[in-house]
Design an enzyme around this catalytic site. Sequence first.
Site, mmCIF file in Angstrom:
data_model
loop_
_atom_site.group_PDB
_atom_site.id
_atom_site.type_symbol
_atom_site.label_atom_id
_atom_site.label_comp_id
_atom_site.label_asym_id
_atom_site.label_seq_id
_atom_site.Cartn_x
_atom_site.Cartn_y
_atom_site.Cartn_z
ATOM 1 N N GLU A 92 0.819 -1.223 0.000
ATOM 2 C CA GLU A 92 0.000 0.000 0.000
ATOM 3 C C GLU A 92 0.848 1.267 0.000
ATOM 4 O O GLU A 92 0.446 2.283 -0.586
ATOM 5 C CB GLU A 92 -0.947 0.011 1.211
ATOM 6 C CG GLU A 92 -2.063 -1.007 1.141
ATOM 7 C CD GLU A 92 -1.713 -2.344 1.767
ATOM 8 O OE1 GLU A 92 -2.613 -3.193 1.923
ATOM 9 O OE2 GLU A 92 -0.510 -2.540 2.114
ATOM 10 N N MET A 148 24.297 9.096 2.916
ATOM 11 C CA MET A 148 24.114 10.423 3.493
ATOM 12 C C MET A 148 24.329 10.404 4.999
ATOM 13 O O MET A 148 24.941 11.318 5.567
ATOM 14 C CB MET A 148 22.722 10.965 3.157
ATOM 15 C CG MET A 148 22.527 12.421 3.565
ATOM 16 S SD MET A 148 23.670 13.550 2.722
ATOM 17 C CE MET A 148 22.749 13.871 1.213
ATOM 18 N N LYS A 173 -17.761 -0.645 5.441
ATOM 19 C CA LYS A 173 -18.210 -1.636 4.478
ATOM 20 C C LYS A 173 -19.713 -1.551 4.224
ATOM 21 O O LYS A 173 -20.172 -1.662 3.076
ATOM 22 C CB LYS A 173 -17.837 -3.032 4.971
ATOM 23 C CG LYS A 173 -18.113 -4.162 3.965
ATOM 24 C CD LYS A 173 -17.673 -5.503 4.541
ATOM 25 C CE LYS A 173 -17.934 -6.645 3.566
ATOM 26 N NZ LYS A 173 -16.946 -6.682 2.480
ATOM 27 N N PHE A 229 -11.969 -6.961 13.916
ATOM 28 C CA PHE A 229 -10.834 -7.415 13.123
ATOM 29 C C PHE A 229 -10.472 -6.381 12.057
ATOM 30 O O PHE A 229 -11.324 -5.931 11.299
ATOM 31 C CB PHE A 229 -11.172 -8.757 12.457
ATOM 32 C CG PHE A 229 -10.087 -9.280 11.562
ATOM 33 C CD1 PHE A 229 -8.865 -9.688 12.083
ATOM 34 C CD2 PHE A 229 -10.273 -9.362 10.188
ATOM 35 C CE1 PHE A 229 -7.859 -10.167 11.264
ATOM 36 C CE2 PHE A 229 -9.271 -9.843 9.359
ATOM 37 C CZ PHE A 229 -8.055 -10.242 9.903
ATOM 38 N N GLN A 230 -9.213 -5.994 12.044
ATOM 39 C CA GLN A 230 -8.666 -5.003 11.108
ATOM 40 C C GLN A 230 -9.369 -3.653 11.203
ATOM 41 O O GLN A 230 -9.456 -2.909 10.228
ATOM 42 C CB GLN A 230 -8.692 -5.525 9.669
ATOM 43 C CG GLN A 230 -7.719 -6.683 9.439
ATOM 44 C CD GLN A 230 -7.492 -7.008 7.987
ATOM 45 O OE1 GLN A 230 -8.356 -6.784 7.135
ATOM 46 N NE2 GLN A 230 -6.325 -7.552 7.678
#
Length: 554
Positions: A50, A461, A162, A112-113
């Site tokens: 993602e 760096m 959802k 969940f999630q």
Amino acid sequence: MKIKGAAAICKCLLEQGVDTVFGYPGGQIIDLFDALYLEKGITQYLTSHEQGAAHAAEGYAKSTGRVGVVIATSGPGATNLVTGIADAYLDSVPIVAITGNVPVPLLGRDSFQEVDIAGITMPITKHNFIVKNPDDLCDAIRKAFHIARSDRPGPVLVDVPKNVQQALVEYVKKPVAEPHRPPMQADVTDALRLINESKRPVIYAGGGCIASGASAELAAFAKRLNAPVATTVMGLTAIDTDSPYSAGLIGMHGHASVAALFAKADLVIAVGARFSDRVAGNRTEFCKNAKILHIDIDASEINKNVKSHAHIRGDVKQVLKLLNLEIEQKRDAFMLDLNAELKQKRPLPPCRGALSPRTVIDCVSDAAPDAVIATDVGQHQMWVAQGYRFRKPRSFLTSGGLGTMGFGMGAAIGGALGTGKRAILFTGDGSFHMNLNELATATRYNIPLTVFVFDNRTLGMVRQWQTLFYGKRYSSTDLDGNKTDFVKVAEAFGAKGFKLARNEDAPRVIADALGFDGVAVVDCAILKDEFVLPMIPPGKTMNDIITEIEDKNE
């Protein structure tokens, strides 16, 4: 017309002119992906992660000037977007992130999630929505795009549970709201007086010149003032590098000639720039012998870091159009002549070793004048910013404000898909290890992408800072134990791998890599202690610029 919420989102995206989205599916966003499958007007690109999708949306937005769109599921899908959203926020990139979430009745129950992504992203978005009422869905999507485009651009997140995606909603097509451009707020008379009274003006151009599409107006402004234009990293491509009005890069790793030029100025005109610490350094000492005129769309930036003698708040393109009509044509070319002289006297210091990063960059610049150039973050980023010859606006994709290692692969993919041009990514071995999974995305879609890995077996760096400021204590920077063979990695993903180790081989290898029809990776072996110079130490001024380091580690 009543349709499912997920289908309504697709209709709203089409309204806004969206034809490309990046993302990754999951349980709480599956309805939207199903609707996208059925909606033939929008092409979806599946990334490997993602975060890569968020950076691809950024690259798409930066290279096209359109709003980038990224879609992810709830929980880890949403939180994986956070770095990309923060990156877009600090670089003023217009993206809309659409996330799924658990159904409204399950919110707040540690489902969940489930995660409060609206709360998490509140400090790093211009605005965000959690749509709990299906009747609010279409307006939320439309408002998200309007906010992302308006004023100072930036990211907006819309969180859609959802059950809202599944509910029937009323959809009626509406016209796209024009982005809001605030009226100019300032005493323009004072600004004109400063400009007309100045004898040695210089222009300091930032990312606002790109965001507003003001390159033509900036060039005309410089010509009327006979003033050189120095750009920030975010302002690169605002003016053609080969123009006689181009001074070069300003800031911590800016050109020594720019530092000397600004020391002679009596007026610094900041256009779409914010005097960040990487430019201003010691803010109280920044160009203290010159007056400051600040032009910016964001009122909060005026006098935030450096106090101005006059300012104009407004869209850069509109302001420059006005000033070009009002200011007198300056005849004195002293600053232009000085700029040309200083460029000759203070060139970029050469690199050492059998293969010079500057040689690679010069060869690529010659061979691919029309490509979209992306970088990750580190030494390679600054070498490109210093030396690549940019000819057209929006041809440089980099992470400026957040400095995100791992930005480059996603951004390059988004830039290639947005413009239809070949993308070229300059990266370091440290950065590339963070995002090489997106090679799978690039090869899946056969994206024209060439990657140059500056392979010095260290976090370059950080090592440079450790050498200069931390007594050469190389804590967690050496990557010598890493045995990654980038040619084999490329081949494993279905790309073509090349090795480059000598300057004399650079034209041939680069031509072969750029000529490959598909994804190519070039492993460029450079010295571990190849430093990016010049450098202004943090918190110091242009007078403290370092142009050479005698004691380098071998």
